[in-house]
Write a protein that holds these residues in place. Sequence first.
Motif, PDB file in Angstrom:
ATOM      1  N   GLY A  87       0.819  -1.207   0.000  1.00 40.57           N
ATOM      2  CA  GLY A  87       0.000   0.000   0.000  1.00 40.57           C
ATOM      3  C   GLY A  87       0.846   1.246   0.000  1.00 40.57           C
ATOM      4  O   GLY A  87       1.997   1.243   0.442  1.00 40.57           O
ATOM      5  N   ALA A  88       0.272   2.314  -0.556  1.00 41.49           N
ATOM      6  CA  ALA A  88       0.974   3.594  -0.594  1.00 41.49           C
ATOM      7  C   ALA A  88      -0.034   4.712  -0.402  1.00 41.49           C
ATOM      8  O   ALA A  88      -1.172   4.629  -0.888  1.00 41.49           O
ATOM      9  CB  ALA A  88       1.713   3.769  -1.920  1.00 41.49           C
ATOM     10  N   ASN A  89       0.363   5.739   0.322  1.00 39.50           N
ATOM     11  CA  ASN A  89      -0.513   6.906   0.451  1.00 39.50           C
ATOM     12  C   ASN A  89       0.331   8.163   0.438  1.00 39.50           C
ATOM     13  O   ASN A  89       1.467   8.186   0.911  1.00 39.50           O
ATOM     14  CB  ASN A  89      -1.356   6.826   1.724  1.00 39.50           C
ATOM     15  N   LEU A  90      -0.239   9.193  -0.149  1.00 36.24           N
ATOM     16  CA  LEU A  90       0.417  10.491  -0.225  1.00 36.24           C
ATOM     17  C   LEU A  90      -0.339  11.447   0.667  1.00 36.24           C
ATOM     18  O   LEU A  90      -1.535  11.661   0.488  1.00 36.24           O
ATOM     19  CB  LEU A  90       0.420  11.006  -1.670  1.00 36.24           C
ATOM     20  N   SER A  91       0.343  11.995   1.659  1.00 39.85           N
ATOM     21  CA  SER A  91      -0.326  12.863   2.624  1.00 39.85           C
ATOM     22  C   SER A  91       0.328  14.225   2.684  1.00 39.85           C
ATOM     23  O   SER A  91       1.529  14.368   2.424  1.00 39.85           O
ATOM     24  CB  SER A  91      -0.304  12.216   4.012  1.00 39.85           C
ATOM     25  N   SER A  97       5.200  27.208   8.766  1.00 34.83           N
ATOM     26  CA  SER A  97       4.926  28.240   7.758  1.00 34.83           C
ATOM     27  C   SER A  97       4.860  27.602   6.374  1.00 34.83           C
ATOM     28  O   SER A  97       5.513  28.061   5.432  1.00 34.83           O
ATOM     29  CB  SER A  97       6.004  29.331   7.795  1.00 34.83           C
ATOM     30  N   GLY A  98       4.122  26.571   6.237  1.00 30.63           N
ATOM     31  CA  GLY A  98       4.017  25.910   4.945  1.00 30.63           C
ATOM     32  C   GLY A  98       3.485  24.505   5.112  1.00 30.63           C
ATOM     33  O   GLY A  98       2.829  24.172   6.101  1.00 30.63           O
ATOM     34  N   LYS A  99       3.772  23.674   4.141  1.00 32.38           N
ATOM     35  CA  LYS A  99       3.307  22.293   4.186  1.00 32.38           C
ATOM     36  C   LYS A  99       4.333  21.389   3.523  1.00 32.38           C
ATOM     37  O   LYS A  99       5.264  21.847   2.847  1.00 32.38           O
ATOM     38  CB  LYS A  99       1.943  22.159   3.509  1.00 32.38           C
ATOM     39  N   ARG A 100       4.138  20.116   3.724  1.00 32.24           N
ATOM     40  CA  ARG A 100       5.062  19.124   3.179  1.00 32.24           C
ATOM     41  C   ARG A 100       4.243  17.915   2.740  1.00 32.24           C
ATOM     42  O   ARG A 100       3.319  17.485   3.413  1.00 32.24           O
ATOM     43  CB  ARG A 100       6.062  18.717   4.260  1.00 32.24           C
ATOM     44  N   ASN A 101       4.600  17.376   1.587  1.00 31.15           N
ATOM     45  CA  ASN A 101       3.965  16.157   1.097  1.00 31.15           C
ATOM     46  C   ASN A 101       4.886  14.980   1.362  1.00 31.15           C
ATOM     47  O   ASN A 101       6.117  15.094   1.242  1.00 31.15           O
ATOM     48  CB  ASN A 101       3.679  16.264  -0.403  1.00 31.15           C
ATOM     49  N   ALA A 102       4.308  13.878   1.745  1.00 31.72           N
ATOM     50  CA  ALA A 102       5.120  12.705   2.079  1.00 31.72           C
ATOM     51  C   ALA A 102       4.424  11.433   1.603  1.00 31.72           C
ATOM     52  O   ALA A 102       3.196  11.309   1.666  1.00 31.72           O
ATOM     53  CB  ALA A 102       5.378  12.633   3.580  1.00 31.72           C
ATOM     54  N   TRP A 103       5.228  10.515   1.111  1.00 31.05           N
ATOM     55  CA  TRP A 103       4.739   9.192   0.737  1.00 31.05           C
ATOM     56  C   TRP A 103       4.867   8.252   1.924  1.00 31.05           C
ATOM     57  O   TRP A 103       5.921   8.189   2.568  1.00 31.05           O
ATOM     58  CB  TRP A 103       5.559   8.615  -0.426  1.00 31.05           C
ATOM     59  N   GLY A 104       3.809   7.532   2.212  1.00 26.69           N
ATOM     60  CA  GLY A 104       3.857   6.471   3.203  1.00 26.69           C
ATOM     61  C   GLY A 104       3.726   5.134   2.500  1.00 26.69           C
ATOM     62  O   GLY A 104       2.754   4.905   1.771  1.00 26.69           O
ATOM     63  N   LEU A 105       4.708   4.269   2.654  1.00 26.80           N
ATOM     64  CA  LEU A 105       4.764   3.001   1.921  1.00 26.80           C
ATOM     65  C   LEU A 105       4.769   1.824   2.883  1.00 26.80           C
ATOM     66  O   LEU A 105       5.540   1.802   3.849  1.00 26.80           O
ATOM     67  CB  LEU A 105       6.017   2.948   1.042  1.00 26.80           C
TER      68      LEU A 105
END
Length: 793
Positions: A87-91, A97-105
Amino acid sequence: MRNDKRKKLAVLLSAAMLMSVLPASAFADSNRTPAEWSKLAETTPASGGIAMDEGSTVPVDVAITKSKAEALARQYVSIPKEYVLQGANLSMELLASGKRNAWGLDFVKKVNGKHLGSVYVRIHADSGQLLEFSSYSDNASSKPSYPLKVERDDAQQIALRFIQTIAADYKDSIQYNPEYGLQLLPPLTGEVLHTLRYDRMVNGIPYVDNYIELEVDSEGHVRRYSLQWDHTIEFPKIDAMLTAKQADAKLRAAAAPQLAYIIPYNVQGKKMPKLSYELLPIAIDAVTGELKGNGNMNTYRAGVVSVTPLTEKPVGEEPRSRTITEKEAVEAVRAAFKLPAEAELNGSNYSEQTDESTGRAEAFWNLNWTFKKDGKETGSTSASVNGHTGEIRNFNTYAYSDQGQADIPKVSLEQASALAIETVKKQLPWLTDELYFIKPDPKQYEDMKRSGNGRFYFSFVHKIHGAVIEYDSINVTIDSSSGEVVNYDAYLTGYEYPAKAPAVIEKDKAVASWLDYYRTQLTYRLVQQFSWNGQPLPIEKYKLMLAAGEIKGDEVKAITEAELVYQLVPRLIDEALFLDAETGGWRNRETGEATQLEKPKAKDIEGHWAQRQLELMVAYKALDVKNGEVRPNEAVTRGELIKMLVLARSSGHSPVMASADRMAAKASFNDVATDSSYFVYVESALEQNLIDVGDGSFNPSGKVTRDEMAELIVRALGYNALANYDHIFKASFKDSAQIENKGQAAIVVGLQIMSLSDGKFLPKKQVARGEASVAFFRYLQSRAELKEAPIRM
């Protein structure tokens, strides 16, 4: 893409271990920067795995695709090929002061449908940096060794090498936190995880909310890694700040210890309230010295406790004990609170019980009413009434038509407050001089209609002689539309207190003791401010408007700033403590027994042949220290030996017996009463079949022979029944004829738990404290070595 939080939580819970199959040396092979890893991912093909269609698009613009994230994960963690991407999810994660995208595998290993291992990896979706991994492996062939192959000092070196490999860009911006995760007591098992944390350093000052954390097991494998780091934080430039000495003076001046009665929760015998001086940790601005954290116990539930009680003297007498009938209980509720005319009593239950804490007999009427309109049920009411006094313990009414929606408030906060106070006066007139109203913060009710909250919530603090009764609580809820009490709850314990206020130590002395307990830490912490349409927005109002849907999150501007503070944090203590307000000494919060911050060290074991083992037993309080001496050559007692054994078998955890169980329990031995310090250990040993009742006497102060200790150890290993076949274990000792437990003696000597003296076992010789300590240390070693892996068919 929406992050499936429930699934991620399940993965995190199941992925708490591993790396017995993934050695630390195999995690990565270079010191690449995040940019280099990102570039590598562009040319690295994905391997293995199933999940989302490679042709599918991700509705977020990120530099790292799922296939690139998988490739990076396998590079970072050297995930074996048999681990398949399940499974994989992108959160999206919010930063200061911003945001970050991360993959959870999620990688999983299955053989014949059986789950044998999993690895969870989180990758920065823009830079490719490894943010986290954790893992689990069902490796039945592995077993721990004791003592540990890798102690904490060695684990630090393994962790640093891992950071150098995986997060080289961060290695010069971190500092080892020597206290975090440190186990004060030496381990009694080989199954140990060393938790290590490296704090982020900013301007030479640790920012403790950003860090790199790892877990290294006692075999030297990295089992978990987490990078908690926010690059968007802007830290203030500090030209001058208070010195540590100046900060200590400011903290000392700001500290306000409060008297409180507490109940040690695992006290031996009858529970009695203990008067304590409590001091919550506080913080001050590192530049100005302004108080930042409020450690004052007068602050409760978004409100402040009144300085004076409800009344100077009680306005009534406590009701006398008698038998309350059902009719009287019903009338008491109707007289105290408003019930609809259509309310019908549809449930009544009378119960008697003995209070587990006080041993007092109690009785209660539990009553239930329902309301109906046009044949349909529209609401219900429940109440509990003291069956001896008629005192109402709790009352709650609920109208189904409310559905949580608030009508236009018809009573103000001031009016509701007055009604709550009047209600408590009527219900508890004999306590009005001991009850203090908590004045609520008006801000939480500014948008009552908008938030859909149509109720005012009030609480009261119970104090005796100015000391807070922490375990008593009184709460009243007022409906803002009807102005009626919809909930009343009074939980008052029946403990006995002194008629006059006891003499207590001076506050300055209490502050000095607590500042010995705490250490002063200089660090940064974040402060968040909100604004809407250019106007400041209090956080309470922001939450209410957001919950009511009046504003959207992106309409509010959030400003997060870092501030530098000196804060109090607890020192490393291996037990929960409280400060005895009467004596000024420290006590164990669990048992109420006297203790101290600095643990006593035995001065008579330095250089002793059993020094390490004696220190282990002293650390777990299996052996006492008197006047700085542990007396290693003195004969060990039966009570001490049993305590050693039970602690050894439970990895150092003392048996826990609830006070109610202790009060109801009957001692199995006539010379080990329930209030004996050995009671829980002796009863635990009996329950585990390590000892027998025999003639009903245990003789805890009696001495122990080597013959007796041999049998005890073999019982603990689980071989006693087998040892009784003494023809299997033939002992060629010079004094075999004098040994009663021949098989047991052969086993402990064969396992090198006990030794011979000139070929003799000396079964009748009394065991010294040092000898017993060594024997149980060797028992721990043998127990680890004898642990068998299950046979796989």
